[in-house]
Scaffold this motif. Structure first.
Motif, PDB file in Angstrom:
ATOM      1  N   CYS A 269     -16.796  56.940 149.858  1.00 53.39           N
ATOM      2  CA  CYS A 269     -15.489  56.596 149.288  1.00 53.39           C
ATOM      3  C   CYS A 269     -15.694  56.415 147.784  1.00 53.39           C
ATOM      4  O   CYS A 269     -16.310  55.442 147.348  1.00 53.39           O
ATOM      5  CB  CYS A 269     -14.946  55.315 149.918  1.00 53.39           C
ATOM      6  SG  CYS A 269     -13.469  54.681 149.092  1.00 53.39           S
ATOM      7  N   TYR A 270     -15.190  57.360 147.012  1.00 52.20           N
ATOM      8  CA  TYR A 270     -15.413  57.368 145.564  1.00 52.20           C
ATOM      9  C   TYR A 270     -14.568  56.345 144.824  1.00 52.20           C
ATOM     10  O   TYR A 270     -14.982  55.849 143.783  1.00 52.20           O
ATOM     11  CB  TYR A 270     -15.135  58.770 144.998  1.00 52.20           C
ATOM     12  CG  TYR A 270     -16.197  59.765 145.377  1.00 52.20           C
ATOM     13  CD1 TYR A 270     -17.223  60.079 144.507  1.00 52.20           C
ATOM     14  CD2 TYR A 270     -16.189  60.389 146.623  1.00 52.20           C
ATOM     15  CE1 TYR A 270     -18.214  60.981 144.840  1.00 52.20           C
ATOM     16  CE2 TYR A 270     -17.172  61.296 146.982  1.00 52.20           C
ATOM     17  CZ  TYR A 270     -18.181  61.585 146.083  1.00 52.20           C
ATOM     18  OH  TYR A 270     -19.157  62.475 146.433  1.00 52.20           O
ATOM     19  N   CYS A 271     -13.409  56.033 145.325  1.00 52.59           N
ATOM     20  CA  CYS A 271     -12.516  55.114 144.610  1.00 52.59           C
ATOM     21  C   CYS A 271     -13.014  53.673 144.644  1.00 52.59           C
ATOM     22  O   CYS A 271     -12.866  52.943 143.674  1.00 52.59           O
ATOM     23  CB  CYS A 271     -11.106  55.188 145.192  1.00 52.59           C
ATOM     24  SG  CYS A 271     -10.317  56.786 144.930  1.00 52.59           S
ATOM     25  N   PHE A 272     -13.597  53.269 145.764  1.00 48.34           N
ATOM     26  CA  PHE A 272     -13.949  51.860 145.947  1.00 48.34           C
ATOM     27  C   PHE A 272     -15.441  51.623 146.127  1.00 48.34           C
ATOM     28  O   PHE A 272     -15.869  50.559 146.548  1.00 48.34           O
ATOM     29  CB  PHE A 272     -13.130  51.264 147.089  1.00 48.34           C
ATOM     30  CG  PHE A 272     -11.660  51.481 146.876  1.00 48.34           C
ATOM     31  CD1 PHE A 272     -11.001  50.870 145.823  1.00 48.34           C
ATOM     32  CD2 PHE A 272     -10.957  52.369 147.669  1.00 48.34           C
ATOM     33  CE1 PHE A 272      -9.655  51.109 145.579  1.00 48.34           C
ATOM     34  CE2 PHE A 272      -9.610  52.614 147.434  1.00 48.34           C
ATOM     35  CZ  PHE A 272      -8.955  51.981 146.387  1.00 48.34           C
TER      36      PHE A 272
ATOM     37  N   CYS B 219      -8.149  62.387 150.228  1.00 47.07           N
ATOM     38  CA  CYS B 219      -8.536  61.089 150.772  1.00 47.07           C
ATOM     39  C   CYS B 219      -9.880  61.157 151.500  1.00 47.07           C
ATOM     40  O   CYS B 219     -10.162  62.098 152.228  1.00 47.07           O
ATOM     41  CB  CYS B 219      -7.452  60.596 151.730  1.00 47.07           C
ATOM     42  SG  CYS B 219      -7.777  58.938 152.372  1.00 47.07           S
TER      43      CYS B 219
ATOM     44  N   ASN C  53     -11.103  61.164 141.643  1.00 43.96           N
ATOM     45  CA  ASN C  53     -12.407  60.531 141.888  1.00 43.96           C
ATOM     46  C   ASN C  53     -13.250  61.258 142.929  1.00 43.96           C
ATOM     47  O   ASN C  53     -14.468  61.261 142.842  1.00 43.96           O
ATOM     48  CB  ASN C  53     -12.219  59.080 142.343  1.00 43.96           C
ATOM     49  CG  ASN C  53     -11.642  58.209 141.258  1.00 43.96           C
ATOM     50  OD1 ASN C  53     -12.037  58.306 140.110  1.00 43.96           O
ATOM     51  ND2 ASN C  53     -10.700  57.361 141.627  1.00 43.96           N
ATOM     52  N   ASN C  54     -12.617  61.816 143.931  1.00 44.74           N
ATOM     53  CA  ASN C  54     -13.316  62.437 145.047  1.00 44.74           C
ATOM     54  C   ASN C  54     -13.435  63.947 144.805  1.00 44.74           C
ATOM     55  O   ASN C  54     -12.427  64.620 144.631  1.00 44.74           O
ATOM     56  CB  ASN C  54     -12.540  62.169 146.337  1.00 44.74           C
ATOM     57  CG  ASN C  54     -13.247  62.643 147.574  1.00 44.74           C
ATOM     58  OD1 ASN C  54     -14.181  63.423 147.514  1.00 44.74           O
ATOM     59  ND2 ASN C  54     -12.779  62.193 148.717  1.00 44.74           N
TER      60      ASN C  54
ATOM     61  N   GLN D  72      -6.619  48.961 150.398  1.00 41.43           N
ATOM     62  CA  GLN D  72      -6.546  49.451 149.024  1.00 41.43           C
ATOM     63  C   GLN D  72      -5.619  50.664 148.918  1.00 41.43           C
ATOM     64  O   GLN D  72      -4.857  50.786 147.951  1.00 41.43           O
ATOM     65  CB  GLN D  72      -7.953  49.797 148.506  1.00 41.43           C
ATOM     66  CG  GLN D  72      -8.926  48.637 148.502  1.00 41.43           C
ATOM     67  CD  GLN D  72      -8.389  47.419 147.773  1.00 41.43           C
ATOM     68  OE1 GLN D  72      -7.875  47.506 146.666  1.00 41.43           O
ATOM     69  NE2 GLN D  72      -8.494  46.264 148.410  1.00 41.43           N
TER      70      GLN D  72
ATOM     71  N   ARG E  72      -3.843  51.879 145.332  1.00 36.39           N
ATOM     72  CA  ARG E  72      -4.917  51.745 144.337  1.00 36.39           C
ATOM     73  C   ARG E  72      -5.901  52.906 144.328  1.00 36.39           C
ATOM     74  O   ARG E  72      -6.790  52.937 143.480  1.00 36.39           O
ATOM     75  CB  ARG E  72      -5.675  50.446 144.601  1.00 36.39           C
ATOM     76  CG  ARG E  72      -4.844  49.217 144.352  1.00 36.39           C
ATOM     77  CD  ARG E  72      -5.667  47.961 144.525  1.00 36.39           C
ATOM     78  NE  ARG E  72      -4.837  46.793 144.313  1.00 36.39           N
ATOM     79  CZ  ARG E  72      -4.645  45.848 145.229  1.00 36.39           C
ATOM     80  NH1 ARG E  72      -5.249  45.919 146.402  1.00 36.39           N
ATOM     81  NH2 ARG E  72      -3.878  44.824 144.952  1.00 36.39           N
ATOM     82  N   CYS E  73      -5.797  53.817 145.252  1.00 38.51           N
ATOM     83  CA  CYS E  73      -6.777  54.903 145.288  1.00 38.51           C
ATOM     84  C   CYS E  73      -6.393  56.008 144.306  1.00 38.51           C
ATOM     85  O   CYS E  73      -5.239  56.142 143.926  1.00 38.51           O
ATOM     86  CB  CYS E  73      -6.933  55.468 146.701  1.00 38.51           C
ATOM     87  SG  CYS E  73      -5.486  56.330 147.313  1.00 38.51           S
ATOM     88  N   GLY E  74      -7.384  56.775 143.911  1.00 40.18           N
ATOM     89  CA  GLY E  74      -7.184  57.910 143.009  1.00 40.18           C
ATOM     90  C   GLY E  74      -8.042  59.073 143.452  1.00 40.18           C
ATOM     91  O   GLY E  74      -8.799  59.624 142.654  1.00 40.18           O
ATOM     92  N   CYS E  75      -7.926  59.406 144.713  1.00 37.64           N
ATOM     93  CA  CYS E  75      -8.801  60.424 145.309  1.00 37.64           C
ATOM     94  C   CYS E  75      -8.744  61.770 144.593  1.00 37.64           C
ATOM     95  O   CYS E  75      -9.754  62.454 144.490  1.00 37.64           O
ATOM     96  CB  CYS E  75      -8.467  60.607 146.784  1.00 37.64           C
ATOM     97  SG  CYS E  75      -8.731  59.114 147.759  1.00 37.64           S
TER      98      CYS E  75
END
Length: 150
Positions: free
Chosen positions: A91-94, A135, A129-130, A118, A123-126
């Motif tokens: 999980c790249y966001c958290f 997701c 970030n990913n 989250q 709050r995620c920005g997949c």
């Protein structure tokens, strides 16, 4: 009669198979490449092209279009699907790495609940970030299930 200066409004087609391993790719947004490619690679993208993500773990290609490929060595982050090291994010966001997930499961914590909370809090920005541009919940779930079987 067509003008010689007229530009086409048609977008190039998105390739469906990685040109190296021939596995089916997953279409991604351009913002994912813009966020995760190192500067030298970023300068070579073709914004008018459509790109896909190669999910094959044994293939060096991460992103491809009908005219170019980008390997895992030119991304700012390690790619979960391409690197099985414990410190690689699932999980790249958290910040949930394989190692952190293993530890949490051993301590009877519930990382999936934390990640879902989250996500629900927006709050995620997949997409930025990913590396797969989507997701990570499926990857996290699959990884945790694999721990139960070992």
């Amino acid at each position: 009669m067509d003008s010689c200066c007229q530009t086409s409004t048609e977008k190039p087609r998105t390739p469906t198979q990685c040109p190296v391993c021939h596995h089916k790719g997953k279409i991604i947004q351009l913002i994912t490449l813009k966020s995760l490619l190192q500067p030298a690679a970023l300068e070579t993208i073709h914004p008018e092209s459509n790109y896909a993500f190669c999910t094959n773990s044994s293939c060096e290609v991460v992103y491809f279009s009908d005219i170019q490929t980008f390997g895992k060595d030119i991304l700012k982050v390690s790619v979960f699907q391409k690197n099985d090291a414990l410190d690689v994010p699932v999980c790249y966001c958290f910040g949930w790495t394989r190692e952190r997930l293993i530890q949490a499961v051993q301590e009877n914590q519930h990382p999936l609940d934390h990640i879902r909370e989250q996500i629900q809090a927006n709050r995620c920005g997949c997409e930025v970030n990913n590396p797969q541009g989507a997701c990570c919940l499926g990857n996290v779930t699959t990884f945790i299930r694999s721990l139960d079987k070992s």
